[in-house]
Design an enzyme around this catalytic site. Structure first.
Site, PDB file in Angstrom:
ATOM      1  N   CYS A 122       0.904  -1.150  -0.113  1.00 19.52           N
ATOM      2  CA  CYS A 122      -0.046   0.168   0.011  1.00 19.52           C
ATOM      3  C   CYS A 122       1.089   1.092   0.110  1.00 19.52           C
ATOM      4  CB  CYS A 122      -0.799  -0.010   1.199  1.00 19.52           C
ATOM      5  SG  CYS A 122      -2.036   1.273   1.310  1.00 19.52           S
ATOM      6  N   CYS A 124       0.128   4.189   1.610  1.00 15.26           N
ATOM      7  CA  CYS A 124      -0.173   5.049   2.684  1.00 15.26           C
ATOM      8  C   CYS A 124       1.214   5.347   3.576  1.00 15.26           C
ATOM      9  CB  CYS A 124      -1.345   4.735   3.455  1.00 15.26           C
ATOM     10  SG  CYS A 124      -1.203   3.223   4.274  1.00 15.26           S
ATOM     11  N   CYS A 132      -3.646   6.397   0.605  1.00 17.20           N
ATOM     12  CA  CYS A 132      -3.283   5.060   0.324  1.00 17.20           C
ATOM     13  C   CYS A 132      -3.003   5.125  -1.505  1.00 17.20           C
ATOM     14  CB  CYS A 132      -4.428   3.935   0.437  1.00 17.20           C
ATOM     15  SG  CYS A 132      -4.789   4.009   2.106  1.00 17.20           S
ATOM     16  N   LYS A 200     -12.076  -4.659   2.889  1.00  8.04           N
ATOM     17  CA  LYS A 200     -11.290  -3.765   4.047  1.00  8.04           C
ATOM     18  C   LYS A 200     -12.416  -2.775   4.267  1.00  8.04           C
ATOM     19  CE  LYS A 200      -7.431  -1.287   4.852  1.00  8.04           C
ATOM     20  NZ  LYS A 200      -6.094  -0.910   4.568  1.00  8.04           N
ATOM     21  N   ARG A 210      -2.063   2.888  12.679  1.00  7.48           N
ATOM     22  CA  ARG A 210      -1.646   4.215  12.204  1.00  7.48           C
ATOM     23  C   ARG A 210      -0.448   4.935  12.835  1.00  7.48           C
ATOM     24  NH1 ARG A 210      -7.745   5.645   9.536  1.00  7.48           N
ATOM     25  NH2 ARG A 210      -7.647   3.816   8.038  1.00  7.48           N
ATOM     26  N   ARG A 223     -10.781   7.558   4.962  1.00  7.45           N
ATOM     27  CA  ARG A 223     -10.546   6.687   3.641  1.00  7.45           C
ATOM     28  C   ARG A 223     -11.791   5.892   3.004  1.00  7.45           C
ATOM     29  NH1 ARG A 223      -4.756   6.621   4.402  1.00  7.45           N
ATOM     30  NH2 ARG A 223      -4.170   5.809   6.597  1.00  7.45           N
ATOM     31  N   LYS A 254     -11.229  -7.770   6.826  1.00  6.40           N
ATOM     32  CA  LYS A 254     -10.521  -6.895   7.817  1.00  6.40           C
ATOM     33  C   LYS A 254     -11.503  -5.680   7.941  1.00  6.40           C
ATOM     34  CE  LYS A 254      -7.071  -3.871   7.715  1.00  6.40           C
ATOM     35  NZ  LYS A 254      -5.909  -2.992   7.239  1.00  6.40           N
ATOM     36  N   SER A 280      -5.496  -3.882  14.760  1.00  9.60           N
ATOM     37  CA  SER A 280      -5.028  -3.334  15.830  1.00  9.60           C
ATOM     38  C   SER A 280      -5.777  -2.960  16.882  1.00  9.60           C
ATOM     39  CB  SER A 280      -4.079  -2.047  15.384  1.00  9.60           C
ATOM     40  OG  SER A 280      -4.871  -1.013  14.799  1.00  9.60           O
ATOM     41  N   TYR A 319      -1.986  -9.344  15.846  1.00  9.36           N
ATOM     42  CA  TYR A 319      -0.579  -9.024  16.622  1.00  9.36           C
ATOM     43  C   TYR A 319      -0.387  -9.791  17.894  1.00  9.36           C
ATOM     44  CZ  TYR A 319      -1.362  -4.977  13.820  1.00  9.36           C
ATOM     45  OH  TYR A 319      -1.775  -4.243  12.455  1.00  9.36           O
TER      46      TYR A 319
HETATM   47  C1  PBG Z   1      -2.514   0.092   5.064  1.00  8.38           C
HETATM   48  C2  PBG Z   1      -2.921  -0.952   5.989  1.00  8.38           C
HETATM   49  C3  PBG Z   1      -3.878  -0.425   7.162  1.00  8.38           C
HETATM   50  C4  PBG Z   1      -3.847  -1.768   7.904  1.00  8.38           C
HETATM   51  C5  PBG Z   1      -3.182  -2.698   7.489  1.00  8.38           C
HETATM   52  N1  PBG Z   1      -2.844  -2.281   6.118  1.00  8.38           N
HETATM   53  C6  PBG Z   1      -4.280   0.665   7.620  1.00  8.38           C
HETATM   54  C7  PBG Z   1      -5.223   1.390   7.200  1.00  8.38           C
HETATM   55  O1  PBG Z   1      -6.114   1.138   6.324  1.00  8.38           O
HETATM   56  O2  PBG Z   1      -5.294   2.624   7.516  1.00  8.38           O
HETATM   57  C8  PBG Z   1      -4.549  -1.764   9.460  1.00  8.38           C
HETATM   58  C9  PBG Z   1      -4.047  -2.898  10.202  1.00  8.38           C
HETATM   59  C10 PBG Z   1      -4.459  -2.851  11.672  1.00  8.38           C
HETATM   60  O3  PBG Z   1      -5.248  -1.618  12.045  1.00  8.38           O
HETATM   61  O4  PBG Z   1      -4.141  -3.554  12.230  1.00  8.38           O
HETATM   62  N2  PBG Z   1      -3.152   0.518   3.966  1.00  8.38           N
END
Ligand code: PBG
Length: 327
Positions: A122, A124, A132, A200, A210, A223, A254, A280, A319
């Site tokens: 990605c 970002c 992104c 996602k 982030r 986003r 996700k 996360s 994690y």
């Molecule tokens: C990158 C990405 C993100 C996550 C994984 N790859 C963040 C987003 O979309 O802002 C999130 C993973 C997480 O919160 O553990 N695009």
């Protein structure tokens, strides 16, 4: 058939741990877990991430030790995220052959040839604005899709050249799977697999990530232009169907826990392996509650992961993976 409703007593299955294990329908296996790793270009020592208790950003000098301890648990896959020391509007560091992720992949595949190395793909983490994709000048946040796909293609190629086994595009850009598949195949990387972050959602649970990836950005807005609204169930299936048709080898949902219905829908409609990303915010909620003595951390993760498997998930990205299997 003459079933006497009073003759069946379901507690007969549940009397002892051995009974319960005998009839267990759902199992967890460390080989189906993926440990996320943040690699940071500028560090000398590992840097703990305050909003992700127990997780650190790693310098390359400490990476092999960390991966060795992950492999000891029975986990055999990692997914890499990079924190570069240079960002610009064109995300040029994303496809630098000597970039932080590219170096990490080479280092890990040399030290641990059997480790499955996945690379999140990605922009970002590499754009100065934190979006992104690449933007059309003056029209923030409208993406220049052609430029974005081209840059993602260059990034994926550089990961494949470094030795990545699986590339995981997470930007939710239309057509990204077809473009990456074509790009990889044209360069003879037909053995490199694509795990699409197919579904996602624009989630409130990405906050700690982030911080960890330095991708919060300084833009106003969100986003929601490209990530899916959490009101959408049918649209989620369209996303997944498109990515499958474009050549995805794996589909991911996700976040995880609030989307078990989507996982189950997909399990019933695709034969591809399914991954769930326990993100996360989902991780940090449990850690925070456990720190306060509100719940038992290991038991809570066990319940979440088992629910994901029961819903139809094959692969769990979390994690908590390393600590969960370190016992
Ligand atoms: C990158 C990405 C993100 C996550 C994984 N790859 C963040 C987003 O979309 O802002 C999130 C993973 C997480 O919160 O553990 N695009």
């Amino acid at each position: 058939m003459n079933i006497n409703p009073h003759s069946r007593k379901l507690h007969r299955y549940r009397q002892t741990p051995a009974h319960r294990a005998l009839v267990a329908e759902t199992h967890l296996n460390p080989a189906q877990f993926v440990m996320p790793i943040f690699v940071h270009e500028d560090l000398v020592d590992p840097q703990p991430i305050a909003s992700l208790p127990g997780i650190s950003q790693w310098p390359l000098s400490h990476l092999n030790n960390e991966v060795e301890s992950i492999l000891k648990t029975g986990i055999r896959s990692v997914i890499l995220f990079g924190i570069p020391n240079h960002k610009d509007p064109a995300a040029t560091e994303a496809y630098n052959t000597n970039g932080i992720v590219q170096r990490a992949i080479r280092q890990l595949k040399t030290a641990f040839p059997d480790l499955i190395v996945m690379a999140d793909c990605c922009l970002c983490e590499y754009t100065s604005h934190g979006h992104c994709g690449l933007l059309k000048p003056g029209q923030e946040p409208h993406f220049d899709l052609t430029q974005t796909l081209e840059t993602l293609g260059k990034t994926a190629l550089s990961y494949a050249e470094a030795g990545a086994d699986i590339i995981a595009p997470s930007g939710m850009m239309d057509g990204m799977i077809a473009h990456l598949r074509t790009t990889l195949d044209a360069a003879q990387f037909d053995s490199v697999a694509l795990m699409s972050y197919a579904v996602k959602f624009a989630s409130n649970f990405y906050g700690p990530f982030r911080d960890a990836a330095g991708s919060a950005g300084n833009f106003i807005g969100d986003r929601k232009h490209h990530q899916l609204a959490y009101t959408q169930r049918r649209e989620a299936l369209l996303e997944a169907a498109d990515d499958e048709a474009e050549g995805a080898d794996f589909l991911m949902v996700k976040p995880a826990m609030a989307y078990l219905d989507i996982i189950r829908d997909l399990r019933n409609t695709t034969h591809l392996p399914l991954a769930a990303y326990h993100v996360s915010g989902e991780y940090s909620m449990i850690k925070a509650a456990a720190e306060k003595g509100i719940l038992d951390e290991h038991a809570a993760f066990d319940e979440c992961f088992t629910a994901l498997r029961r819903a139809g998930t094959d692969i769990i990205i979390s994690y908590a993976a390393k600590a969960f299997w370190t016992r």
